[in-house]
Design an enzyme around this catalytic site. Sequence first.
Site, PDB file in Angstrom:
ATOM      1  N   HIS A 196     -32.549  -0.010  32.975  1.00  0.00           N
ATOM      2  CA  HIS A 196     -33.135   1.518  32.523  1.00  0.00           C
ATOM      3  C   HIS A 196     -34.571   1.736  33.008  1.00  0.00           C
ATOM      4  O   HIS A 196     -35.210   0.795  33.893  1.00  0.00           O
ATOM      5  CB  HIS A 196     -33.267   1.757  30.982  1.00  0.00           C
ATOM      6  CG  HIS A 196     -34.078   0.544  30.488  1.00  0.00           C
ATOM      7  ND1 HIS A 196     -33.842  -0.855  30.422  1.00  0.00           N
ATOM      8  CD2 HIS A 196     -35.367   0.560  29.887  1.00  0.00           C
ATOM      9  CE1 HIS A 196     -34.691  -1.426  29.710  1.00  0.00           C
ATOM     10  NE2 HIS A 196     -35.938  -0.607  29.523  1.00  0.00           N
ATOM     11  N   ASP A 198     -38.434   3.284  31.715  1.00  0.00           N
ATOM     12  CA  ASP A 198     -39.169   3.671  30.435  1.00  0.00           C
ATOM     13  C   ASP A 198     -39.293   4.979  30.446  1.00  0.00           C
ATOM     14  O   ASP A 198     -39.903   5.584  31.572  1.00  0.00           O
ATOM     15  CB  ASP A 198     -40.279   2.866  30.134  1.00  0.00           C
ATOM     16  CG  ASP A 198     -39.789   1.232  29.847  1.00  0.00           C
ATOM     17  OD1 ASP A 198     -38.791   1.000  29.503  1.00  0.00           O
ATOM     18  OD2 ASP A 198     -40.596   0.391  29.774  1.00  0.00           O
ATOM     19  N   HIS A 253     -35.715  -1.624  35.435  1.00  0.00           N
ATOM     20  CA  HIS A 253     -35.673  -2.961  34.945  1.00  0.00           C
ATOM     21  C   HIS A 253     -34.647  -3.314  33.776  1.00  0.00           C
ATOM     22  O   HIS A 253     -34.154  -2.325  33.336  1.00  0.00           O
ATOM     23  CB  HIS A 253     -37.228  -3.383  34.307  1.00  0.00           C
ATOM     24  CG  HIS A 253     -37.659  -2.343  33.388  1.00  0.00           C
ATOM     25  ND1 HIS A 253     -37.957  -1.179  33.606  1.00  0.00           N
ATOM     26  CD2 HIS A 253     -37.602  -2.916  32.129  1.00  0.00           C
ATOM     27  CE1 HIS A 253     -38.375  -0.549  32.537  1.00  0.00           C
ATOM     28  NE2 HIS A 253     -38.301  -1.668  31.396  1.00  0.00           N
ATOM     29  N   ARG A 263     -35.820 -15.956  23.838  1.00  0.00           N
ATOM     30  CA  ARG A 263     -36.882 -15.267  24.611  1.00  0.00           C
ATOM     31  C   ARG A 263     -37.445 -13.969  23.473  1.00  0.00           C
ATOM     32  O   ARG A 263     -36.425 -13.544  22.954  1.00  0.00           O
ATOM     33  CB  ARG A 263     -36.545 -14.826  26.034  1.00  0.00           C
ATOM     34  CG  ARG A 263     -37.782 -13.849  26.368  1.00  0.00           C
ATOM     35  CD  ARG A 263     -37.254 -13.386  27.969  1.00  0.00           C
ATOM     36  NE  ARG A 263     -38.032 -12.602  28.542  1.00  0.00           N
ATOM     37  CZ  ARG A 263     -38.202 -11.416  28.461  1.00  0.00           C
ATOM     38  NH1 ARG A 263     -37.109 -10.722  28.060  1.00  0.00           N
ATOM     39  NH2 ARG A 263     -39.226 -10.575  29.132  1.00  0.00           N
TER      40      ARG A 263
END
Length: 327
Positions: A196, A198, A253, A263
């Site tokens: 996607h 942002d 990303h 994570r």
Amino acid sequence: MVVASPSPRRAEKVVQAADLPAVDLSPSGRSAAPRLIVEACERYGFFKAINHGVPAEVVSRMEEESAGFFARPASEKRRAGPADPFGYGSKSIGFNGDVGEVEYLLLESDPAYVSRRSASISDDPTQFSAAVNGYIEAVRGLACDILDLMAEGLRAPDTSVFSRLVRAADSDSIFRINHYPRSSAVVHGEVGFGEHSDPQILTVLRSTDVGGLQISLEDGVWTPVPPDPAAFWINVGDVLQAMTNGRFLSVRHRALTNPFKPRTSMAFFGAPPLHARIAPQQELVAPRGPCLYKPFTWAEYKKAVYSLRLGDTRLDLFRASKEDGID
């Protein structure tokens, strides 16, 4: 935040990065920062901010609160949900069928909202809200500092042209904490948060010392981003691409889970007020040819975001054409 109808799976390859750009924001590096930021945003839409000035204790306090929340039993975490879009969510991303191996908290950036919402998130809501509000204040300041340096590098007459939208009292900025579990079943990790861009102006991202973030500068080609918990990663959003008339790249990303360790990442998404009119800045249009995007409000763009899926290229809906009569 929100991928068009499923399309055939593309062949992918992962390439190791040459050195991704790093910008030193310390007093000794500041004179070069405007030029380096512009170069990074034109080529990558992405860079690492080092010597950024965000206090380590602000970051560690937020990390401790995040770790405490995600370590709770699932039944307790669900009390902070379901995500509407704000609150706690697990696996489901947005409202249009996107899923990933992730659980998250999504919060408005308004301090009063954070204080109210903290009662369903933590056994010590005062401590949790203080950590969140302190962190948001610090990274919002960093975002605005970087946006001012960007404008300086672009030689904008008003260097607050971008940052004032994020500083506004009614800014629609949001804060997201993602937790990606260890993926024991897959050697190279599963998709935690799919491809996607942002939608907002600028993202300030920090993650733990576990890899997983990847950027794509070419269709189907992914570059892993090495973890650096002492730095922040900055990426251009769709609104900033439109305001710079396509000069800056809103980088695509994704995040993969790690087969060995969980994570956690924390992202501040700097956004304009809902009523803000977004349009290419005139000083960035004339030397570079036609205006590429029609004016729109952030409310209009946000509506488009929620109507589509995560990987859709939403900015294409606002491309200018000759029929629009925009020069």
